[in-house]
Write a protein that holds these residues in place. Structure first.
Motif, PDB file in Angstrom:
ATOM      1  N   GLY A  49       0.929  -1.344  -0.040  1.00 45.89           N
ATOM      2  CA  GLY A  49      -0.152   0.072   0.246  1.00 45.89           C
ATOM      3  C   GLY A  49       0.971   1.236  -0.101  1.00 45.89           C
ATOM      4  O   GLY A  49       0.538   2.348  -0.818  1.00 45.89           O
ATOM      5  N   ALA A  50       1.779   1.375   0.885  1.00 42.35           N
ATOM      6  CA  ALA A  50       2.805   2.349   1.038  1.00 42.35           C
ATOM      7  C   ALA A  50       3.455   2.723  -0.445  1.00 42.35           C
ATOM      8  O   ALA A  50       3.950   3.793  -0.943  1.00 42.35           O
ATOM      9  N   LEU A  51       3.806   1.745  -1.174  1.00 42.76           N
ATOM     10  CA  LEU A  51       4.171   1.785  -2.450  1.00 42.76           C
ATOM     11  C   LEU A  51       3.639   1.714  -3.609  1.00 42.76           C
ATOM     12  O   LEU A  51       4.108   1.594  -4.894  1.00 42.76           O
ATOM     13  N   ASN A  52       2.290   1.871  -3.348  1.00 45.26           N
ATOM     14  CA  ASN A  52       1.038   1.943  -4.363  1.00 45.26           C
ATOM     15  C   ASN A  52       1.182   0.707  -5.339  1.00 45.26           C
ATOM     16  O   ASN A  52       1.129   1.009  -6.561  1.00 45.26           O
ATOM     17  N   GLY A  53       1.227  -0.435  -4.688  1.00 45.41           N
ATOM     18  CA  GLY A  53       1.297  -1.531  -5.576  1.00 45.41           C
ATOM     19  C   GLY A  53      -0.018  -2.176  -5.724  1.00 45.41           C
ATOM     20  O   GLY A  53      -0.988  -1.868  -5.065  1.00 45.41           O
ATOM     21  N   SER A  54      -0.075  -3.295  -6.524  1.00 45.21           N
ATOM     22  CA  SER A  54      -1.305  -3.931  -6.964  1.00 45.21           C
ATOM     23  C   SER A  54      -1.378  -5.641  -6.328  1.00 45.21           C
ATOM     24  O   SER A  54      -0.149  -5.975  -5.791  1.00 45.21           O
ATOM     25  N   GLN A  55      -2.318  -5.995  -6.407  1.00 46.02           N
ATOM     26  CA  GLN A  55      -2.375  -7.402  -5.959  1.00 46.02           C
ATOM     27  C   GLN A  55      -1.400  -8.432  -6.690  1.00 46.02           C
ATOM     28  O   GLN A  55      -0.833  -9.201  -6.165  1.00 46.02           O
ATOM     29  N   SER A  56      -1.127  -8.127  -8.072  1.00 44.96           N
ATOM     30  CA  SER A  56      -0.340  -8.937  -8.655  1.00 44.96           C
ATOM     31  C   SER A  56       1.113  -8.865  -8.107  1.00 44.96           C
ATOM     32  O   SER A  56       1.826  -9.736  -7.939  1.00 44.96           O
ATOM     33  N   GLN A  57       1.354  -7.352  -7.831  1.00 42.31           N
ATOM     34  CA  GLN A  57       2.869  -7.165  -7.254  1.00 42.31           C
ATOM     35  C   GLN A  57       2.954  -7.493  -5.807  1.00 42.31           C
ATOM     36  O   GLN A  57       4.101  -8.217  -5.464  1.00 42.31           O
ATOM     37  N   TYR A  58       1.747  -7.786  -5.164  1.00 42.90           N
ATOM     38  CA  TYR A  58       1.663  -8.311  -3.896  1.00 42.90           C
ATOM     39  C   TYR A  58       2.296  -9.950  -3.887  1.00 42.90           C
ATOM     40  O   TYR A  58       3.255 -10.148  -3.037  1.00 42.90           O
ATOM     41  N   THR A  59       1.712 -10.484  -5.147  1.00 45.55           N
ATOM     42  CA  THR A  59       1.989 -11.802  -5.001  1.00 45.55           C
ATOM     43  C   THR A  59       3.341 -12.090  -5.440  1.00 45.55           C
ATOM     44  O   THR A  59       3.986 -12.920  -5.054  1.00 45.55           O
ATOM     45  N   TRP A  60       3.804 -11.155  -6.195  1.00 43.77           N
ATOM     46  CA  TRP A  60       5.412 -11.324  -6.958  1.00 43.77           C
ATOM     47  C   TRP A  60       6.212 -11.064  -5.874  1.00 43.77           C
ATOM     48  O   TRP A  60       7.624 -11.648  -5.892  1.00 43.77           O
ATOM     49  N   VAL A  61       6.077 -10.207  -4.687  1.00 43.92           N
ATOM     50  CA  VAL A  61       6.967  -9.725  -3.659  1.00 43.92           C
ATOM     51  C   VAL A  61       7.512 -11.228  -3.200  1.00 43.92           C
ATOM     52  O   VAL A  61       8.440 -11.323  -2.618  1.00 43.92           O
ATOM     53  N   VAL A  62       6.083 -12.017  -3.045  1.00 48.47           N
ATOM     54  CA  VAL A  62       6.452 -13.459  -2.395  1.00 48.47           C
ATOM     55  C   VAL A  62       7.008 -14.303  -3.229  1.00 48.47           C
ATOM     56  O   VAL A  62       7.940 -14.960  -2.735  1.00 48.47           O
ATOM     57  N   THR A  63       6.391 -14.299  -4.441  1.00 43.53           N
ATOM     58  CA  THR A  63       6.857 -15.317  -5.483  1.00 43.53           C
ATOM     59  C   THR A  63       8.458 -15.084  -5.755  1.00 43.53           C
ATOM     60  O   THR A  63       9.041 -15.946  -6.002  1.00 43.53           O
ATOM     61  N   ALA A  64       8.881 -13.839  -6.010  1.00 40.66           N
ATOM     62  CA  ALA A  64      10.392 -13.531  -6.413  1.00 40.66           C
ATOM     63  C   ALA A  64      11.308 -14.446  -5.436  1.00 40.66           C
ATOM     64  O   ALA A  64      12.252 -14.888  -5.838  1.00 40.66           O
ATOM     65  N   SER A  65      11.105 -13.965  -3.928  1.00 37.36           N
ATOM     66  CA  SER A  65      11.874 -14.681  -3.123  1.00 37.36           C
ATOM     67  C   SER A  65      11.671 -16.263  -3.058  1.00 37.36           C
ATOM     68  O   SER A  65      12.702 -17.073  -2.975  1.00 37.36           O
ATOM     69  N   LEU A  66      10.455 -16.720  -3.381  1.00 34.89           N
ATOM     70  CA  LEU A  66      10.308 -18.131  -3.260  1.00 34.89           C
ATOM     71  C   LEU A  66      10.973 -18.902  -4.458  1.00 34.89           C
ATOM     72  O   LEU A  66      11.678 -19.912  -4.534  1.00 34.89           O
ATOM     73  N   VAL A 224       8.850 -18.768 -16.448  1.00 30.39           N
ATOM     74  CA  VAL A 224       7.768 -18.483 -17.584  1.00 30.39           C
ATOM     75  C   VAL A 224       6.449 -18.982 -17.266  1.00 30.39           C
ATOM     76  O   VAL A 224       5.479 -18.219 -17.435  1.00 30.39           O
ATOM     77  N   LEU A 225       6.360 -20.319 -16.486  1.00 30.09           N
ATOM     78  CA  LEU A 225       4.913 -20.586 -16.252  1.00 30.09           C
ATOM     79  C   LEU A 225       4.271 -19.859 -15.375  1.00 30.09           C
ATOM     80  O   LEU A 225       3.158 -19.461 -15.400  1.00 30.09           O
ATOM     81  N   LEU A 226       5.171 -19.136 -14.317  1.00 36.26           N
ATOM     82  CA  LEU A 226       4.584 -18.357 -13.288  1.00 36.26           C
ATOM     83  C   LEU A 226       4.231 -17.306 -13.775  1.00 36.26           C
ATOM     84  O   LEU A 226       3.030 -16.442 -13.342  1.00 36.26           O
ATOM     85  N   ILE A 227       5.058 -16.459 -14.747  1.00 34.25           N
ATOM     86  CA  ILE A 227       4.526 -15.326 -15.381  1.00 34.25           C
ATOM     87  C   ILE A 227       3.340 -15.496 -16.124  1.00 34.25           C
ATOM     88  O   ILE A 227       2.312 -14.774 -16.003  1.00 34.25           O
ATOM     89  N   TRP A 228       3.152 -16.610 -16.670  1.00 32.71           N
ATOM     90  CA  TRP A 228       1.887 -16.869 -17.453  1.00 32.71           C
ATOM     91  C   TRP A 228       0.969 -17.099 -16.509  1.00 32.71           C
ATOM     92  O   TRP A 228      -0.399 -16.535 -16.651  1.00 32.71           O
ATOM     93  N   ILE A 229       0.871 -17.732 -15.341  1.00 34.72           N
ATOM     94  CA  ILE A 229      -0.113 -17.982 -14.417  1.00 34.72           C
ATOM     95  C   ILE A 229      -0.627 -16.477 -13.798  1.00 34.72           C
ATOM     96  O   ILE A 229      -1.729 -16.265 -13.738  1.00 34.72           O
ATOM     97  N   THR A 230       0.461 -15.539 -13.853  1.00 39.89           N
ATOM     98  CA  THR A 230      -0.029 -14.397 -12.946  1.00 39.89           C
ATOM     99  C   THR A 230      -1.009 -13.555 -14.084  1.00 39.89           C
ATOM    100  O   THR A 230      -1.692 -12.820 -13.634  1.00 39.89           O
ATOM    101  N   PHE A 231      -0.642 -13.519 -15.384  1.00 42.26           N
ATOM    102  CA  PHE A 231      -1.170 -12.690 -16.211  1.00 42.26           C
ATOM    103  C   PHE A 231      -2.315 -13.293 -17.139  1.00 42.26           C
ATOM    104  O   PHE A 231      -3.268 -12.450 -17.712  1.00 42.26           O
ATOM    105  N   VAL A 232      -2.391 -14.684 -17.338  1.00 36.74           N
ATOM    106  CA  VAL A 232      -3.580 -15.256 -18.133  1.00 36.74           C
ATOM    107  C   VAL A 232      -4.973 -14.947 -17.397  1.00 36.74           C
ATOM    108  O   VAL A 232      -4.918 -15.118 -15.987  1.00 36.74           O
TER     109      VAL A 232
END
Length: 523
Positions: A49-66, A224-232
């Motif tokens: 919220g402080a960085l004005n992010g979206s739900q997809s970005q919320y998911t990717w903050v977690v997904t990137a480290s995982l 590639v598969l995770l990026i596809w899942i995020t945007f499909v």
């Protein structure tokens, strides 16, 4: 496989006192790795919220480290079989410490996601290397006893992390950036303790070979598969050329990775290990547990804050039942496993309880009594505590000491892979349902459709009151649906565990020498 070692498995077992001294640094390492994730989990809605992010970005903050942790875990496990384990631990601590500082200084969600990916490299290394070193010191039968200490550290990190993260986020003179900075002193202390207390045999191999191609192809295919899942379903349709390119390309990369792994001398994921029945089933169960646990628990903090309106500190307190379940079940089951020498009964019971917990969470909405939600979370925690570490123990019990790093890396890799996929899939499902619910809610309230863009923001405090209520209801109601998916995934883990062969844990550090390496594959 020719695996020459400097001194094969002649090391004498360590005394209880020596083990505890070495464990002091290792447990702190594990604590540092785990608390870095749990501290952020509750504060993440506020951070995005402080960085004005979206739900997809919320998911990717977690997904990137995982994802970074997942892709690098087998490499760290393999390196542990080839090089000085203590030096690798120190390198991983330094990597984690510097990336944590970078995350704290991030100015936007793009930077935060990038720095979290680097942090994931360190987190993956710390988690797998601590397990590998413990396996090199303690026999499988005795390891259940010390797994109780691991369970206690996991519980303290998972209980204390959300509380500390919520408190930091709620403290005006600290702010969310200290959720990253606070891990640095723990990392420094762990580094010093390891330098002083960790003494393990330095087993060196002369035929060093690292499978960089396999690791790169695995990471690329999963990404590639995770990026596809995020945007499909949002940016493009399920039946589209983008889906064909991304889904097909990701699958092709993973097929190529499998081919490479079957050809190289030192594969990142040892196919000769995971082809055996017991490791294969344990890995499948671990993958399902990872998908269910990571994918579900990541969104609990978001449910309490956005869906129910609690602050970060209160949200941290509300996650305690799940962490208490992990603490009690991992400690008690660890000691019982050491006493009996058997793991399968505890794994099965744990997975049944896990399934029941997720089935319960699948019924929640934005009005479900908190007591009921807490009971379901307790069941999830008990299930995870009884199954997760014992599944690692099942695999470690089937391989010789020289392959313990690769085998531990494989199971941790697939568990983390399951978590990464779980977070991405459930995050995409949640984003889709939330978007639909917000649009329908705005239409019913007679609010112009253009306001739905504001409803997609996680900066809830900045939204007008009517829209704020609609967004909270949307998140609260949509969360139950993703836990139903977690329950379905947990069924897969339960079925896999049911087919595990009952086996006694060995009481020696290494397997008896086999005349042929292929012999165990017939089991």
């Amino acid at each position: 496989m020719s695996a020459q070692t400097a001194e094969p498995s002649t090391a004498e077992p360590m005394s209880h006192r020596q083990i505890l001294e070495a464990l002091s640094g290792l447990l702190l390492v594990l604590f540092v790795a785990m608390i870095s994730g749990t501290i952020v989990s509750v504060a993440l809605p506020q951070i995005i919220g402080a960085l004005n992010g979206s739900q997809s970005q919320y998911t990717w903050v977690v997904t990137a480290s995982l994802l970074a942790s997942t892709a690098s875990t087998p490499i760290w496990g393999k390196l542990a079989d080839l090089f000085d384990k203590k030096l690798l631990l120190q390198i991983s601590i330094a990597t984690f410490m510097l990336s944590s500082l970078a995350c704290g200084f991030a100015q936007n969600t793009g930077q935060l996601i990038a720095f979290r990916a680097v942090q994931g490299l360190g987190m993956g290394a710390l988690q797998i290397l601590s397990q590998v070193v413990i396996a090199a010191m303690i026999t499988p039968k005795e390891r259940g006893r010390y797994n109780g200490y691991l369970g206690a550290v996991m519980a303290v990190a998972t209980v204390g992390g959300p509380l500390l993260g919520g408190l930091i986020a709620d403290t005006s003179w600290l702010g969310w950036r200290w959720c990253f900075f606070v891990a640095v002193p723990f990392a420094v202390l762990a580094f010093a303790l390891l330098a002083k207390t960790l003494r393990i045999p330095d087993v060196r191999r002369t035929d060093v070979s690292i499978d960089y191609w396999g690791a790169t192809l695995i990471a690329a295919g999963v990404s590639v598969l995770l990026i596809w899942i995020t945007f499909v379903g949002n940016s493009f349709d399920w039946l589209s050329w983008q889906t064909a390119v991304m889904a097909g390309g990701g699958a092709l990369l993973l097929v190529l990775a499998t081919w490479v792994e079957s050809r190289v001398k030192e594969p990142v994921v040892p196919l000769h290990v995971i082809r055996r029945r017991t490791p294969a089933l344990a890995i499948l169960a671990s993958l399902a547990v990872g998908m269910a646990m990571f994918g579900g628990s990541v969104f609990l903090g978001q449910y309490f804050q956005i869906g129910r309106g609690y602050g970060p500190t209160a949200a941290g307190l509300l996650t305690i039942p799940m962490m208490v379940g992990v603490l009690i079940s991992s400690t008690v089951s660890g000691r019982m496993v050491s006493r009996s020498g058997r793991t399968k009964p505890y794994i099965l019971v744990g997975l049944i309880v896990l399934l029941a917990g997720f089935a319960g969470l699948g019924t929640i909405d934005h009005e479900t009594p908190i007591v009921l939600v807490s009971a379901y979370m307790l069941a999830v925690g008990v299930g995870v505590g009884m199954s997760m570490q014992n599944l690692v123990l099942v695999i470690q019990n089937t391989v010789p000491l020289r392959e313990i790093g690769a085998a531990s890396g494989a199971v941790t890799f697939f568990r983390s892979l399951g978590g990464t996929v779980g977070v991405s899939v459930l995050g995409a499902v949640l984003a889709g349902r939330v978007s639909t619910s917000i649009t329908e809610g705005l239409a019913k309230a007679g609010i112009p459709a253009g306001a739905s863009a504001a409803g997609g923001s996680l900066n809830i405090a900045a939204l007008p009151e009517p829209i704020k209520g609609i967004v909270r209801s949307a998140y609260g109601d949509a969360t139950g649906h993703i836990f139903l998916i977690s329950a379905a995934i947990a069924v897969v883990g339960l079925v896999a565990a049911a087919f595990l062969k009952p086996a006694k844990l060995r009481d020696s550090l290494d397997l008896p020498e086999q005349p042929r390496q292929e012999a165990p594959a017939r089991a």
